[in-house]
Design a protein around this motif. Structure first.
Motif, PDB file in Angstrom:
ATOM      1  N   VAL A  53     114.366   5.876  26.589  1.00  0.00           N
ATOM      2  CA  VAL A  53     114.400   6.860  27.661  1.00  0.00           C
ATOM      3  C   VAL A  53     113.074   6.724  28.397  1.00  0.00           C
ATOM      4  N   VAL A  54     113.136   6.480  29.691  1.00  0.00           N
ATOM      5  CA  VAL A  54     111.937   6.216  30.490  1.00  0.00           C
ATOM      6  C   VAL A  54     111.800   7.310  31.547  1.00  0.00           C
ATOM      7  N   VAL A  55     110.653   7.967  31.550  1.00  0.00           N
ATOM      8  CA  VAL A  55     110.381   9.043  32.500  1.00  0.00           C
ATOM      9  C   VAL A  55     109.154   8.675  33.321  1.00  0.00           C
ATOM     10  N   LEU A  56     109.332   8.596  34.632  1.00  0.00           N
ATOM     11  CA  LEU A  56     108.220   8.407  35.557  1.00  0.00           C
ATOM     12  C   LEU A  56     107.886   9.774  36.143  1.00  0.00           C
ATOM     13  N   THR A  57     106.651  10.208  35.965  1.00  0.00           N
ATOM     14  CA  THR A  57     106.282  11.558  36.395  1.00  0.00           C
ATOM     15  C   THR A  57     104.793  11.621  36.664  1.00  0.00           C
ATOM     16  N   PHE A  58     104.315  12.803  36.983  1.00  0.00           N
ATOM     17  CA  PHE A  58     102.899  13.014  37.239  1.00  0.00           C
ATOM     18  C   PHE A  58     102.312  13.952  36.191  1.00  0.00           C
ATOM     19  N   ASP A  59     101.059  13.706  35.852  1.00  0.00           N
ATOM     20  CA  ASP A  59     100.324  14.545  34.908  1.00  0.00           C
ATOM     21  C   ASP A  59      99.656  15.672  35.689  1.00  0.00           C
ATOM     22  N   GLY A  60     100.154  16.879  35.516  1.00  0.00           N
ATOM     23  CA  GLY A  60      99.610  18.014  36.247  1.00  0.00           C
ATOM     24  C   GLY A  60      98.125  18.223  36.021  1.00  0.00           C
ATOM     25  N   ASP A  61      97.630  17.841  34.838  1.00  0.00           N
ATOM     26  CA  ASP A  61      96.222  18.030  34.522  1.00  0.00           C
ATOM     27  C   ASP A  61      95.322  17.036  35.242  1.00  0.00           C
TER      28      ASP A  61
END
Length: 254
Positions: free
Chosen positions: A124-132
């Protein structure tokens, strides 16, 4: 009859133009496709107009917004009208699952991630942004309200990892200086691009701040570009080949 949006942003109202501004960047694409592995079947959830969707394997695309489904190029498979939280497939149907810059928009991210894991027998591959890490971009100096709003939207990176596999890894994704996928960090070296309303309309983050705050941020940026302040502080970025910001790739294995 008006249908409520499936996520936290109404793409059926504001999603026009995404296919033009939010295109697949080939360097980010290569990292995403490497993470997907060699499997021949894939489900792409929150597929939008098809960015980062492989063309060399069997793909099922899931996208609840009619406007976004309508922007898919002819070479892409038509997308199924469904949501991440309720995938109409049996367990272990696909070799891999992809969620590209979409998890933060789901009403129930935990259920959606659980569904991704359920239908994939492989990664399962998730491309996202790190809010921190959002304030690594200079834009935070001009639009702190935008960063504050975005931090509330993005699930923690480690939390996502815990829900998509028993073995996981997290990869930072370098953003190239000429990135063609128009998310905010794509313009780290091209600040003038933020002065274009069409650019901002293809970045959902601006939809979560008051128009007055947006106007103030853009006016401040415009002034600093005109008088040289931006270049004094950040001009080195104009020739920096890559930017390591908040973009992350999370890979989970069964």
């Amino acid at each position: 009859m008006t249908t409520a949006p499936a996520g936290d942003f109404d793409y059926d109202t504001h999603g026009y133009g995404y296919a033009t501004q939010r295109r697949t960047d080939p360097r980010i694409e290569a990292q995403v496709h490497a993470a997907l592995g060699e499997g021949r079947s894939l489900i792409n959830v929150g597929a939008g107009a098809g960015s980062y969707e492989p063309e060399d394997r069997y793909v099922v695309a899931v996208e609840p917004s009619a406007v976004m489904r309508g922007q898919r190029p002819a070479r892409r498979v038509p997308a199924l009208n469904a949501t991440a939280e309720h995938l109409p497939f049996d367990d272990n149907t696909f070799d891999a699952a992809l969620a590209s810059i979409t998890v933060h928009q789901w009403p129930d991210p935990e259920q959606g991630l659980r569904e991704l894991r359920r239908v994939s027998r492989g990664p399962v591959v998730v491309l996202t942004f790190d809010g921190d890490a959002l304030d690594l971009l200079w834009l935070a100096e001009y639009a702190p309200e935008l960063v504050a709003a975005e931090r509330l939207r993005y699930p923690k990176i480690d939390w996502i990892a815990q829900h998509i596999g028993t073995t996981t890894r997290i990869e930072p994704v370098p953003i190239p200086i000429d990135c063609v996928d128009g998310f905010t960090e794509a313009y780290y070296a091209r600040p003038e691009r933020f002065l274009d309303p069409a650019i901002r309309k293809s970045q959902s983050a601006w939809g979560f701040i008051d128009p007055t705050a947006e106007s103030r941020a853009i006016e401040h940026l415009c002034t600093d570009l005109a008088n040289g302040t931006w270049d004094t502080l950040h001009g080195h970025l104009r020739t920096q080949p890559e930017f390591l910001g908040s973009l992350r790739l999370i890979i989970g294995l069964p």
